[in-house]
Write a protein that holds these residues in place. Structure first.
Motif, mmCIF file in Angstrom:
data_model
loop_
_atom_site.group_PDB
_atom_site.id
_atom_site.type_symbol
_atom_site.label_atom_id
_atom_site.label_comp_id
_atom_site.label_asym_id
_atom_site.label_seq_id
_atom_site.Cartn_x
_atom_site.Cartn_y
_atom_site.Cartn_z
ATOM 1 N N ILE A 128 -44.729 -43.808 -4.130
ATOM 2 C CA ILE A 128 -43.635 -43.493 -5.050
ATOM 3 C C ILE A 128 -43.669 -44.529 -6.156
ATOM 4 C CG2 ILE A 128 -41.137 -43.340 -5.346
ATOM 5 C CD1 ILE A 128 -40.982 -42.410 -2.435
ATOM 6 N N GLN A 129 -43.852 -44.080 -7.382
ATOM 7 C CA GLN A 129 -43.987 -44.984 -8.523
ATOM 8 C C GLN A 129 -42.741 -44.910 -9.407
ATOM 9 O OE1 GLN A 129 -46.638 -44.473 -12.237
ATOM 10 N NE2 GLN A 129 -47.894 -45.746 -10.885
ATOM 11 N N ILE A 130 -42.185 -46.074 -9.684
ATOM 12 C CA ILE A 130 -41.006 -46.194 -10.547
ATOM 13 C C ILE A 130 -41.398 -47.023 -11.762
ATOM 14 C CG2 ILE A 130 -38.638 -47.059 -10.722
ATOM 15 C CD1 ILE A 130 -38.566 -46.841 -7.587
ATOM 16 N N LYS A 131 -41.260 -46.442 -12.933
ATOM 17 C CA LYS A 131 -41.541 -47.162 -14.178
ATOM 18 C C LYS A 131 -40.249 -47.310 -14.966
ATOM 19 C CE LYS A 131 -46.428 -46.218 -15.168
ATOM 20 N NZ LYS A 131 -46.823 -47.620 -15.308
ATOM 21 N N MET A 132 -39.953 -48.557 -15.374
ATOM 22 C CA MET A 132 -38.783 -48.839 -16.197
ATOM 23 C C MET A 132 -39.282 -49.428 -17.522
ATOM 24 S SD MET A 132 -36.216 -50.355 -13.246
ATOM 25 C CE MET A 132 -34.815 -50.368 -14.359
ATOM 26 N N ILE A 133 -39.030 -48.708 -18.599
ATOM 27 C CA ILE A 133 -39.606 -49.056 -19.899
ATOM 28 C C ILE A 133 -38.485 -49.374 -20.884
ATOM 29 C CG2 ILE A 133 -41.115 -48.246 -21.763
ATOM 30 C CD1 ILE A 133 -42.086 -46.101 -19.636
ATOM 31 N N ASP A 134 -38.546 -50.571 -21.471
ATOM 32 C CA ASP A 134 -37.592 -50.906 -22.539
ATOM 33 C C ASP A 134 -38.351 -51.144 -23.838
ATOM 34 O OD1 ASP A 134 -38.185 -53.768 -23.108
ATOM 35 O OD2 ASP A 134 -37.509 -54.103 -21.054
ATOM 36 N N HIS A 135 -37.602 -51.221 -24.919
ATOM 37 C CA HIS A 135 -38.214 -51.383 -26.243
ATOM 38 C C HIS A 135 -37.718 -52.682 -26.886
ATOM 39 C CE1 HIS A 135 -39.586 -47.268 -25.732
ATOM 40 N NE2 HIS A 135 -38.344 -46.942 -25.409
ATOM 41 N N GLY A 136 -37.543 -53.691 -26.050
ATOM 42 C CA GLY A 136 -36.992 -54.957 -26.521
ATOM 43 C C GLY A 136 -38.021 -55.919 -27.072
ATOM 44 N N MET A 137 -37.784 -57.203 -26.836
ATOM 45 C CA MET A 137 -38.580 -58.268 -27.440
ATOM 46 C C MET A 137 -39.979 -58.402 -26.853
ATOM 47 S SD MET A 137 -35.360 -60.897 -27.405
ATOM 48 C CE MET A 137 -36.342 -62.371 -27.679
ATOM 49 N N GLY A 138 -40.225 -57.805 -25.682
ATOM 50 C CA GLY A 138 -41.545 -57.906 -25.078
ATOM 51 C C GLY A 138 -41.821 -59.292 -24.520
ATOM 52 N N ILE A 139 -43.042 -59.470 -24.036
ATOM 53 C CA ILE A 139 -43.442 -60.737 -23.417
ATOM 54 C C ILE A 139 -44.762 -61.181 -24.025
ATOM 55 C CG2 ILE A 139 -43.983 -61.913 -21.244
ATOM 56 C CD1 ILE A 139 -42.456 -59.672 -19.803
ATOM 57 N N GLU A 140 -44.802 -62.403 -24.498
ATOM 58 C CA GLU A 140 -46.039 -62.928 -25.077
ATOM 59 C C GLU A 140 -47.053 -63.205 -23.980
ATOM 60 O OE1 GLU A 140 -45.265 -66.215 -27.622
ATOM 61 O OE2 GLU A 140 -43.683 -65.184 -28.738
ATOM 62 N N SER A 141 -48.332 -63.088 -24.325
ATOM 63 C CA SER A 141 -49.412 -63.159 -23.338
ATOM 64 C C SER A 141 -49.426 -64.483 -22.573
ATOM 65 C CB SER A 141 -50.764 -62.935 -24.022
ATOM 66 O OG SER A 141 -50.960 -63.895 -25.053
ATOM 67 N N HIS A 142 -49.126 -65.603 -23.245
ATOM 68 C CA HIS A 142 -49.181 -66.907 -22.564
ATOM 69 C C HIS A 142 -48.033 -67.094 -21.575
ATOM 70 C CE1 HIS A 142 -46.323 -67.821 -25.832
ATOM 71 N NE2 HIS A 142 -45.884 -68.796 -25.044
ATOM 72 N N VAL A 143 -47.022 -66.222 -21.667
ATOM 73 C CA VAL A 143 -45.869 -66.308 -20.767
ATOM 74 C C VAL A 143 -46.024 -65.352 -19.581
ATOM 75 C CG1 VAL A 143 -43.369 -65.892 -20.613
ATOM 76 C CG2 VAL A 143 -44.323 -67.041 -22.617
ATOM 77 N N MET A 144 -46.798 -64.275 -19.783
ATOM 78 C CA MET A 144 -46.867 -63.175 -18.820
ATOM 79 C C MET A 144 -47.190 -63.634 -17.401
ATOM 80 S SD MET A 144 -46.544 -59.975 -18.229
ATOM 81 C CE MET A 144 -46.560 -59.194 -19.844
ATOM 82 N N SER A 145 -48.111 -64.565 -17.253
ATOM 83 C CA SER A 145 -48.536 -64.980 -15.905
ATOM 84 C C SER A 145 -47.468 -65.773 -15.156
ATOM 85 C CB SER A 145 -49.822 -65.809 -15.991
ATOM 86 O OG SER A 145 -49.608 -66.978 -16.766
ATOM 87 N N ILE B 237 -39.820 -41.647 -12.493
ATOM 88 C CA ILE B 237 -40.033 -41.750 -11.043
ATOM 89 C C ILE B 237 -40.826 -40.535 -10.582
ATOM 90 C CG2 ILE B 237 -38.949 -42.056 -8.784
ATOM 91 C CD1 ILE B 237 -36.424 -42.992 -10.238
ATOM 92 N N GLU B 238 -41.958 -40.783 -9.930
ATOM 93 C CA GLU B 238 -42.788 -39.681 -9.452
ATOM 94 C C GLU B 238 -43.583 -40.112 -8.218
ATOM 95 O OE1 GLU B 238 -45.896 -38.603 -12.195
ATOM 96 O OE2 GLU B 238 -46.023 -40.655 -12.975
#
Length: 374
Positions: free
Chosen positions: A294-311, A287-288
């Motif tokens: 004010i920008q909040i970034k929440m980062i996980d290291h899980g399964m991610g999202i495939e490109s065709h699903v992202m939209s 958070i900065e």
């Protein structure tokens, strides 16, 4: 040599596209370059030596803001400031936008004249105004879309809830009347399960459509995120899972609707856990303040999202989970929107984790701009 130096200076001044005008301490124009003549629609041969007042102040209304800037510099010594003012020439009905910067011409610590720099910023100003209109229209469209979805959600919830309740109730009644060994019990069980799914969908839709307007208050940023983490872990404890959050917070206090924004953070934490195979989910939160945001970034290291699903991940009713309703991220998006913020989700793809970014307007924009020159 002095003559050669003056030639160099004269050529440089004539080559720049910024207008330069010098007014003597007697109020007469003693220097004009070609750019100033083009911007102000003057003739260097005709207007050099004119008193600036008789040249520009022709009536009480023409170029009033422009004239006021020069008057302020002369009478109140407001030099060194930059002003953006309209300026209309005699042969044009549409005013230009001029940037005016002023300073003093001194000799032996005595003010002998005033220096004005003029820049035609009309195109830049018009481009900014067009961009503002586009952003404003996009915000209106987004608001209309959300309001339309709210109305649809409420209508669907109202129309579906009653028959769903009847189907579930009648199914349970029939099940109790039949012997346990009756082959129809399995079919009735399926009907009951599907009715419960519909009830869950209706409940999720009602929750979405009933999201209230936030009443922002100033709260401790760290305490808000720690409380959200605690609430998320209370839910996950039931299934033996847990989130561990690493919080790097450079913003001491944040102005939000506390319970509402906290609910959005809980939803994002649970979403990160849902798409992490391990029992313990690591989430990094940054958070900065960046300029006026004010920008909040929440980062996980899980399964991610495939490109065709992202939209589609922010679309209502979209879910990749077998038992998911698909309203969680839509709720988060709406809560962020109600805070005049922006929600963005990024992922490099399957197995690469996910980064959720929330951008909120800083309530003290001037302070942010002064103290955070990134």
């Amino acid at each position: 040599m002095a003559s050669f130096n003056s030639i160099i200076v004269e050529n440089i001044i004539e080559s720049i596209d910024v207008g330069l005008m010098v007014i003597s301490d007697e109020g007469k124009i003693i220097f004009l370059n070609s750019a100033a003549c083009g911007i102000l629609n003057l003739d260097i041969k005709k207007h050099l030596g004119f008193g600036w007042g008789e040249l520009f102040i022709t009536d009480a209304t023409s170029n009033a803001e422009f004239n006021q800037v020069i008057l302020d510099v002369i009478s109140e010594q407001k030099a060194g400031l930059k002003h953006i003012v309209p300026y209309t020439t005699k042969d044009s009905e549409c005013p230009k936008k001029l940037s005016i910067t002023s300073s003093y011409l001194t000799e032996n610590n005595k003010i002998v004249g005033l220096v004005f720099l003029f820049e035609d910023v009309t195109e830049m100003h018009n481009a900014q105004e067009r961009e503002k209109k586009i952003l404003s229209r996009n915000a209106e469209l987004q608001k209309e879309r959300i309001e339309g979805l709210d109305s649809l959600s409420q209508a669907v919830a109202h129309q579906v809830l009653n028959p769903t309740t009847v189907i579930g109730g009648m199914t349970n009644l029939l099940s109790r009347k039949l012997p346990q060994a009756d082959p129809l019990q399995r079919e009735l069980e399926i009907i009951s399960e599907e009715a419960m799914k519909l009830e869950g969908l209706v409940a999720a839709v009602k929750t979405y459509s009933n999201i209230p307007k936030p009443y922002p208050v100033e709260v401790s940023t760290v305490e808000l995120f720690e409380q959200a983490l605690n609430n998320a872990n209370l839910i996950l404890d039931r299934i033996g899972e847990r989130i561990e959050m690493k919080l790097n917070c450079a913003v001491e206090r944040i102005t939000v609707g506390k319970k509402l924004f906290e609910a959005a953070i809980v939803e994002l934490l649970l979403n990160a856990s849902n798409f992490t195979p391990e029992k313990i989910t690591d989430v990094q939160v940054e958070i900065e303040k960046i300029k006026q945001t004010i920008q909040i970034k929440m980062i996980d290291h899980g399964m991610g999202i495939e490109s065709h699903v992202m939209s589609h991940v922010l679309d209502p009713f979209f879910s990749t989970k077998a038992k998911g309703v698909g309203m969680g991220l839509s709720r988060v998006k709406k809560i962020v929107f109600e805070h005049q913020g922006i929600l963005n989700i990024e992922s490099e793809g399957s197995g690469q984790g996910t980064t959720v970014t929330i951008e909120l307007p800083c309530p003290d924009a001037d302070c942010c701009l002064a103290n955070n020159q990134h």
